[in-house]
Design a protein around this motif. Structure first.
Motif, short mmCIF file in Angstrom:
data_model
loop_
_atom_site.label_atom_id
_atom_site.label_comp_id
_atom_site.label_asym_id
_atom_site.label_seq_id
_atom_site.Cartn_x
_atom_site.Cartn_y
_atom_site.Cartn_z
N ARG A 15 0.80 -1.23 0.00
CA ARG A 15 0.00 0.00 0.00
C ARG A 15 0.83 1.27 0.00
N LYS A 16 2.06 1.18 0.47
CA LYS A 16 2.89 2.37 0.65
C LYS A 16 3.94 2.46 -0.46
N PRO A 17 3.94 3.54 -1.25
CA PRO A 17 4.97 3.67 -2.29
C PRO A 17 6.36 3.83 -1.68
N ASP A 18 7.33 3.30 -2.34
CA ASP A 18 8.71 3.37 -1.81
C ASP A 18 9.67 3.19 -2.98
N GLN A 78 3.70 -2.02 -7.62
CA GLN A 78 2.95 -1.47 -6.49
C GLN A 78 3.77 -0.47 -5.68
N LEU A 79 5.07 -0.64 -5.65
CA LEU A 79 5.93 0.30 -4.93
C LEU A 79 6.08 1.63 -5.67
N ASP A 82 2.17 4.91 -7.29
CA ASP A 82 1.62 6.13 -6.69
C ASP A 82 2.71 7.08 -6.19
N GLN A 87 9.25 12.02 -4.96
CA GLN A 87 9.82 10.68 -4.85
C GLN A 87 10.45 10.24 -6.17
N ASP A 152 8.85 -2.00 5.53
CA ASP A 152 7.41 -2.11 5.33
C ASP A 152 6.99 -3.58 5.52
N ASP A 154 4.42 -5.15 4.60
CA ASP A 154 3.85 -5.71 3.37
C ASP A 154 4.94 -6.22 2.44
#
Length: 203
Positions: A15-18, A78-79, A82, A87, A152, A154
């Motif tokens: 869920r969290k972009p990185d 997914q990373l 978004d 970023q 993370d 996830d």
């Protein structure tokens, strides 16, 4: 013959972009010990494997590695899907974004594109199986390195699953090597094969 099942072997729900993690996890997509090289290695080695059950093993593991490639690609997507402009401009991710945008491209974490030297096929069953044992250990180590870099849950969850599968593959290849060595020992293949003997004359 392959049958494609339209779901991942293990769920990927990040869920969290990185961008930082995406830029290192990419190495398990197309890096020196990544899933692309592994799948091509095993699916190519199977043709010269002399024993049908071990051809089947190479096909099974090679196909599973394609599934892992899909999982790693899903992680990267997914990373990054978004990411904010800030970023994207991160110095660790900007070079990748410049060349590939938010696409998933096979490369090393260092930026080197995937190349076929990352897969080894020798046509000798013992040589190939030793190669596979080493490859699975290198992949396990890489996943452990990635787990150390991740924060993370996830991401860590998926990396731990993939690490566990490398250990299982190592065990299966160790069993396969024992089978090959037993069968070749019956023929004294490596010790006394006349075609491999040196015909050097004593001087």
């Amino acid at each position: 013959m392959f049958v494609y099942e339209k779901k991942l072997q293990y769920p990927v729900r990040i869920r969290k972009p990185d961008q930082r993690m995406a830029s290192v996890i990419i190495s398990q997509y197309g890096g020196p010990d990544g899933e692309l090289g592994a799948s091509l290695r095993y699916l190519s080695q199977r043709y010269s494997m002399p024993y049908n059950e071990l051809k089947g093993l190479l096909t099974d593991v090679g196909t599973e590695e394609l599934g892992h490639l899909e999982m790693v690609g899903s992680m990267i997507h997914q990373l990054t899907r978004d990411l904010s402009d800030k970023q994207i401009q991160d110095s660790a991710f900007a070079p990748y974004f410049t060349d590939h945008g938010l696409g998933v491209y096979p490369q090393f974490a260092s930026g080197q594109p995937y190349h076929a030297a990352a897969m080894a096929v020798k046509g000798d069953p013992i040589t190939d199986l030793h190669e596979n044992l080493a490859a699975e250990q290198k992949a396990r180590t890489t996943y452990e390195n990635l787990i150390h870099l991740a924060d993370d849950p996830d991401v860590i969850d998926v990396l731990r699953f993939l690490r566990a599968r490398e250990i299982v593959h190592y065990q299966r290849f160790a069993e396969a090597l024992a089978i090959v060595q037993d069968r070749l020992e019956e023929k004294n293949f490596y010790s006394f094969n006349p075609s491999l003997q040196c015909e050097c004359k004593n001087k």
